[in-house]
Enzyme design. Structure first.
Site, PDB file in Angstrom:
ATOM      1  N   GLU A 306       0.987  -7.383   6.556  1.00 19.63           N
ATOM      2  CA  GLU A 306       0.399  -6.197   7.201  1.00 19.63           C
ATOM      3  C   GLU A 306      -0.036  -6.631   8.594  1.00 19.63           C
ATOM      4  O   GLU A 306      -0.503  -7.756   8.775  1.00 19.63           O
ATOM      5  CB  GLU A 306      -0.776  -5.707   6.337  1.00 19.63           C
ATOM      6  CG  GLU A 306      -1.859  -4.914   7.017  1.00 19.63           C
ATOM      7  CD  GLU A 306      -1.418  -3.540   7.534  1.00 19.63           C
ATOM      8  OE1 GLU A 306      -0.759  -2.801   6.805  1.00 19.63           O
ATOM      9  OE2 GLU A 306      -1.749  -3.238   8.700  1.00 19.63           O
ATOM     10  N   CYS A 392       6.400   8.893   4.494  1.00 22.10           N
ATOM     11  CA  CYS A 392       5.659  10.141   4.742  1.00 22.10           C
ATOM     12  C   CYS A 392       6.415  11.005   5.744  1.00 22.10           C
ATOM     13  O   CYS A 392       5.872  11.982   6.244  1.00 22.10           O
ATOM     14  CB  CYS A 392       4.242   9.840   5.218  1.00 22.10           C
ATOM     15  SG  CYS A 392       4.197   8.924   6.761  1.00 22.10           S
ATOM     16  N   GLU A 426       5.632  13.584   1.139  1.00 20.91           N
ATOM     17  CA  GLU A 426       5.596  12.134   0.877  1.00 20.91           C
ATOM     18  C   GLU A 426       6.652  11.843  -0.193  1.00 20.91           C
ATOM     19  O   GLU A 426       6.638  12.461  -1.265  1.00 20.91           O
ATOM     20  CB  GLU A 426       4.204  11.746   0.371  1.00 20.91           C
ATOM     21  CG  GLU A 426       4.023  10.283   0.083  1.00 20.91           C
ATOM     22  CD  GLU A 426       3.391   9.513   1.243  1.00 20.91           C
ATOM     23  OE1 GLU A 426       2.774  10.149   2.116  1.00 20.91           O
ATOM     24  OE2 GLU A 426       3.545   8.271   1.265  1.00 20.91           O
TER      25      GLU A 426
HETATM   26  C1  SAM Z   1       1.657   4.281   5.660  1.00 22.68           C
HETATM   27  S1  SAM Z   1       0.555   2.897   5.754  1.00 22.68           S
HETATM   28  C2  SAM Z   1       0.847   2.172   4.183  1.00 22.68           C
HETATM   29  C3  SAM Z   1      -0.250   1.329   3.634  1.00 22.68           C
HETATM   30  C4  SAM Z   1      -0.202   0.993   2.157  1.00 22.68           C
HETATM   31  N1  SAM Z   1       1.126   0.910   1.624  1.00 22.68           N
HETATM   32  C5  SAM Z   1      -1.020   1.979   1.333  1.00 22.68           C
HETATM   33  O1  SAM Z   1      -0.499   2.559   0.376  1.00 22.68           O
HETATM   34  O2  SAM Z   1      -2.222   2.156   1.624  1.00 22.68           O
HETATM   35  C6  SAM Z   1       1.401   1.896   6.871  1.00 22.68           C
HETATM   36  C7  SAM Z   1       0.744   0.550   7.143  1.00 22.68           C
HETATM   37  O3  SAM Z   1       1.607  -0.161   8.028  1.00 22.68           O
HETATM   38  C8  SAM Z   1       0.815  -0.871   8.969  1.00 22.68           C
HETATM   39  N2  SAM Z   1       1.698  -1.100  10.134  1.00 22.68           N
HETATM   40  C9  SAM Z   1       1.952  -0.280  11.179  1.00 22.68           C
HETATM   41  N3  SAM Z   1       2.860  -0.824  11.998  1.00 22.68           N
HETATM   42  C10 SAM Z   1       3.201  -2.023  11.468  1.00 22.68           C
HETATM   43  C11 SAM Z   1       4.093  -3.056  11.857  1.00 22.68           C
HETATM   44  N4  SAM Z   1       4.828  -2.958  12.963  1.00 22.68           N
HETATM   45  N5  SAM Z   1       4.204  -4.123  11.059  1.00 22.68           N
HETATM   46  C12 SAM Z   1       3.485  -4.240   9.929  1.00 22.68           C
HETATM   47  N6  SAM Z   1       2.587  -3.298   9.498  1.00 22.68           N
HETATM   48  C13 SAM Z   1       2.452  -2.207  10.275  1.00 22.68           C
HETATM   49  C14 SAM Z   1      -0.387  -0.002   9.206  1.00 22.68           C
HETATM   50  O4  SAM Z   1      -1.484  -0.762   9.647  1.00 22.68           O
HETATM   51  C15 SAM Z   1      -0.613   0.597   7.806  1.00 22.68           C
HETATM   52  O5  SAM Z   1      -1.518  -0.188   7.066  1.00 22.68           O
END
Ligand code: SAM
Length: 435
Positions: A306, A392, A426
């Protein structure tokens, strides 16, 4: 849903029915022709949302405005207009959040120190339940008859909890420096709110945290003494395939917005992989470990990455809370994860982690709305036998699938009504590498 401002506030629209979303999705992905099973998870109509953001609306009494403080309301943007409307109550929020907000506004209203320069309020709530109160399993699915009979759709209609209990975090965002006088006044808030909520509905609100934020300042107040590292967190209990998992959800950090659909998403992913040959799991975009925590017992080892530093650290804390010892959490972006695992680059952040010891059978991705997009990253993901893709945004999912379906087939396709009364959808897909 009974709401006096539906179709007026920019949040909910009556025309966005679940049936309309299913039809759009079927058409967009040509689901009838995919040959995969379709699963539909219908959210309760109201009382489902675990987080919300409101601005503050002030209205002066007009009679004697010299002494009287202006009336304080929550507000949202008006639909399609550059103006704001008053929100008396937001029925899509978890009932505990509605109850705390009803009690909070008058308390703020009567305190100049607490209300002055208050700009916005954010709320975060959990479903905190003990084992006997949580629904032990999902309701029995019914055949989905909205579309043609060949659709093989299964529909799970999720009922609201009979016994409601939540932890609540309220974030007050100010445009002023928060001094010691402010701190003294705010310190009283959690206990005062708890007493008012207890009077309204006993035992519905378990813990209340108040977070006050201003530029370069963050203060936390709680009605109980806490370890300072978790005082801005609330506890969430999620029942996944009949087993409860505990999560600390951190104020200001991503978590799934619909508390009911989150439990369904985790249960769906867990039950759909049972028949697979499972070895190790790689989860990218892991947030606070929402999926990895629930799925860890299905794999030998889990590597979860993450990009947000605080979120990544939080995964280890959530693993500990559930006595899970086979998860390794590292702060890496998606691109960095790919570089590290392809052996292109070494990372100091991976010190002490033997990445060559992982034998991944599955990858779980839950990217931001933009999806994956990048060709190299899609090729990397296509290297895994099984892909669990949580999305999403159907538009970016569709684009990514144009690549992934060259090597994989869809075993199961699910739509979760994570955002009822909006057009948002979603989806979760289980993809299997073609023989
Ligand atoms: C849609 S959320 C999903 C979080 C987790 N799966 C949940 O169910 O709570 C997307 C996540 O991707 C992270 N994120 C955004 N851009 C990213 C990147 N380039 N590389 C890795 N993580 C990233 C965000 O911080 C966020 O926690």
């Amino acid at each position: 849903m009974v709401c006096s401002v539906v179709d007026i506030c920019g949040g909910c629209e009556r025309s966005n029915t679940l049936e309309s979303k299913v039809r759009e999705l079927y058409e967009c992905f040509n689901i009838g022709a995919l040959g995969s099973r379709f699963h539909l998870y219908a959210s309760p109509d109201s009382g489902y949302r675990a987080r919300g953001e409101f601005r503050i609306y002030r209205e002066s009494s007009g009679v004697d405005s010299t002494n009287a403080l202006p009336s304080l309301y929550l507000s949202m943007s008006a639909k399609g207009k550059n103006s704001r409307i008053k929100i008396q109550n937001c029925p899509i929020l978890l009932p505990a959040l509605q109850s705390v907000l009803q009690a909070l506004l008058p308390l703020l209203q009567h305190s100049n120190i607490l209300s002055q320069k208050l700009y916005a309020i954010e709320v975060l709530g959990s479903r905190f339940s003990t084992q006997e109160h949580l629904p032990q399993s999902l309701p029995k699915p019914t055949a989905m008859t909205w579309l043609d009979s060949s659709s093989q759709g299964l529909c799970y209609a999720i009922e609201p909890d009979e016994w409601q209990c939540s932890d609540v975090a309220i974030t007050l965002i100010y445009h002023k420096r928060l001094d010691s006088t402010y701190e003294q006044a705010a310190r009283e808030l959690p206990c005062a709110l708890k007493a008012l909520c207890e009077q309204a509905v006993p035992k519905m609100v378990r813990e209340i945290t108040i977070v006050a934020r201003s530029k370069n300042q963050k203060l936390c107040f709680r009605d109980s003494i806490m370890d300072s590292s978790v005082q801005d967190c609330i506890t969430d209990v999620v029942q996944v395939c009949g087993k409860p998992y505990f999560y600390l959800r951190k104020e200001g950090q991503f978590c799934q917005p619909n508390a009911y659909m989150n439990a369904c998403m985790l249960s769906f992913a867990k039950s759909m992989i049972q028949a697979h040959k499972r070895v190790d799991l790689l989860e990218m975009y892991g947030g606070d470990g929402n999926f990895s925590i629930a799925l860890a017992e299905c794999f030998n080892k889990v590597l979860v990455t993450e990009v947000v530093k605080t979120a990544s650290a939080h995964i280890s804390r959530n693993a500990l809370l559930n006595n899970i010892t086979n998860i390794t959490s590292v702060r890496l972006s998606g691109a960095e994860t790919m570089s590290a695992l392809s052996g292109e680059r070494e990372f100091y952040r991976l010190k002490g982690v033997d990445i060559s010891s992982f034998n991944f059978s599955h990858i779980l991705i839950d990217p931001p709305r933009s999806g994956i997009g990048d060709g190299a990253m899609l090729a990397f993901i296509a290297g895994f036998s099984y892909i669990i893709y949580i999305s999403c945004n159907p538009a970016s999912l569709l684009k990514d699938l144009q690549v992934l379906l060259q090597t994989h087939s869809i075993e199961n396709f699910a739509l979760f009504d994570q955002f009822p009364h909006t057009h948002h959808k979603e989806c979760a897909l289980i993809l299997r590498k073609q023989a």
